[in-house]
Design a protein around this motif. Structure first.
Motif, PDB file in Angstrom:
ATOM      1  N   PRO A 154       0.652  -1.208  -0.059  1.00  0.00           N
ATOM      2  CA  PRO A 154      -0.205   0.209   0.171  1.00  0.00           C
ATOM      3  C   PRO A 154       0.866   1.210  -0.147  1.00  0.00           C
ATOM      4  CG  PRO A 154      -0.832  -1.589   1.420  1.00  0.00           C
ATOM      5  CD  PRO A 154       0.516  -2.282   1.119  1.00  0.00           C
ATOM      6  N   ALA A 155       0.297   2.283  -0.792  1.00  0.00           N
ATOM      7  CA  ALA A 155       1.071   3.649  -0.752  1.00  0.00           C
ATOM      8  C   ALA A 155       0.065   4.625  -0.424  1.00  0.00           C
ATOM      9  CB  ALA A 155       1.688   3.540  -2.076  1.00  0.00           C
ATOM     10  N   ILE A 156       0.772   5.925   0.002  1.00  0.00           N
ATOM     11  CA  ILE A 156      -0.336   6.986   0.099  1.00  0.00           C
ATOM     12  C   ILE A 156      -0.406   7.658  -1.145  1.00  0.00           C
ATOM     13  CG2 ILE A 156       0.274   7.444   2.413  1.00  0.00           C
ATOM     14  CD1 ILE A 156       2.385   9.729   1.554  1.00  0.00           C
ATOM     15  N   LYS A 157       0.447   7.649  -2.064  1.00  0.00           N
ATOM     16  CA  LYS A 157       0.337   7.957  -3.452  1.00  0.00           C
ATOM     17  C   LYS A 157       1.215   7.221  -4.484  1.00  0.00           C
ATOM     18  CE  LYS A 157       3.370  12.256  -2.892  1.00  0.00           C
ATOM     19  NZ  LYS A 157       3.479  13.585  -3.139  1.00  0.00           N
ATOM     20  N   MET A 158       0.692   7.258  -5.728  1.00  0.00           N
ATOM     21  CA  MET A 158       1.362   6.772  -6.776  1.00  0.00           C
ATOM     22  C   MET A 158       1.904   8.104  -7.708  1.00  0.00           C
ATOM     23  SD  MET A 158       0.754   4.082  -9.988  1.00  0.00           S
ATOM     24  CE  MET A 158       1.376   2.644  -8.914  1.00  0.00           C
ATOM     25  N   LEU A 159       3.208   7.953  -7.953  1.00  0.00           N
ATOM     26  CA  LEU A 159       3.612   9.084  -9.076  1.00  0.00           C
ATOM     27  C   LEU A 159       3.767   8.364 -10.313  1.00  0.00           C
ATOM     28  CD1 LEU A 159       4.920   9.441  -5.850  1.00  0.00           C
ATOM     29  CD2 LEU A 159       5.711  11.540  -6.733  1.00  0.00           C
ATOM     30  N   ILE A 160       3.498   9.372 -11.258  1.00  0.00           N
ATOM     31  CA  ILE A 160       3.543   8.997 -12.629  1.00  0.00           C
ATOM     32  C   ILE A 160       4.286   9.942 -13.511  1.00  0.00           C
ATOM     33  CG2 ILE A 160       2.396   8.368 -14.775  1.00  0.00           C
ATOM     34  CD1 ILE A 160      -0.047   7.718 -12.870  1.00  0.00           C
TER      35      ILE A 160
END
Length: 275
Positions: A154-160
């Motif tokens: 789990p992650a607080i956000k994914m960066l693209i």
């Protein structure tokens, strides 16, 4: 301008707002913020930064404020170094976002921001990126892993990241394809967008902090400069865009002040607090 009621809480974005072009808090800003805190008014950071990047801001301010981090996904008490609240994307959501991003934005790189119990929780790497991910800024804490490992926890956000692209164009292309499984925002125009859990924004995080302090949103004064600040500026009783802000932020704000390099934040706060 009609004099506004005295705010009961002040919330500020960090980069491009509280910090000047040298990533410093000016003496003028530090002084007026100290005056409002001495007056019993909470000063809250609201930033896309993770908790591990709050320490330099604390040193610049000279005190440790409550912080809404990760664009609203994390509530962090910098005074005690405790993560108080977290909303993360689960693994199935990360898998879906990654697959859609790679289809809609071919050539993009992926990264994930994670948190533990404290800002510098060393149990697991907090920022992991795929080999294709090219940083938009220096990040010495990066751990490069296989693409499958980026979405393994789990992650607080994914960066693209898609170098050379416009962040707004990336958001417009990806958003219709996500089917509501994540909320997209961005804090730089340099080919980087960030996906959080549905409903997560700086406004959502600031609501939680306001409840902790017993403050109504209508009495909050908020400052920002990029699209990830828009929900917070709309939530606040009075939202202020910096002179250097993105045009969409200026359009959403109640007021536009001077730039972050011209003490724009301090100029507004000085209506109520002398220093």
């Amino acid at each position: 301008m009609t004099r506004l009621p005295k705010p009961k809480m002040v919330a500020s974005d960090v980069d491009g707002t509280l910090l000047d072009a040298r990533e410093r808090v000016s003496a003028r800003t530090r002084s007026v913020v100290a005056a409002l805190v001495a007056d019993g008014v909470p000063f809250v950071l609201a930033t896309g930064r993770p908790p591990r990047w709050i320490d330099p801001v604390v040193r610049e301010l000279g005190f440790a404020p409550m912080a809404v981090c990760g664009n609203g996904a994390v509530i962090y008490d910098s005074a005690t170094d405790h993560i108080l609240d977290t909303v993360a994307l689960d693994v199935p959501a990360l898998e879906m976002i990654a697959e859609v991003a790679e289809r809609v934005l071919p050539g993009c790189g992926l990264a994930a921001e994670r948190v533990g119990a404290r800002a510098h929780d060393a149990a697991t790497p907090q920022f992991v990126s795929s080999p294709e991910y090219e940083h938009a800024w220096l990040n010495p804490d990066d751990t490069q892993v296989a693409r499958v490992e980026v979405i393994a926890s789990p992650a607080i956000k994914m960066l693209i990241r898609l170098p050379g692209a416009d962040s707004g164009v990336m958001k417009a292309a990806l958003e219709p394809e996500l089917g509501g499984c994540g909320d997209i925002t961005y804090s730089t125009n340099d080919g980087l967008i960030e996906v959080s859990a549905p409903g997560i924004s700086k406004a959502a995080g600031l609501k939680l902090v306001a409840e902790r302090f017993g403050v109504d949103a209508a009495t909050i004064l908020a400052f920002g400069d990029m699209p990830n600040d828009i929900p917070m500026l709309r939530l606040a009783g009075h939202g202020v865009a910096m002179g250097n802000a993105h045009p969409d932020v200026k359009a959403a704000a109640d007021e536009v002040t001077m730039s972050n390099s011209e003490d724009g934040l301090a100029q507004v706060l000085e209506r109520w607090w002398e220093h």
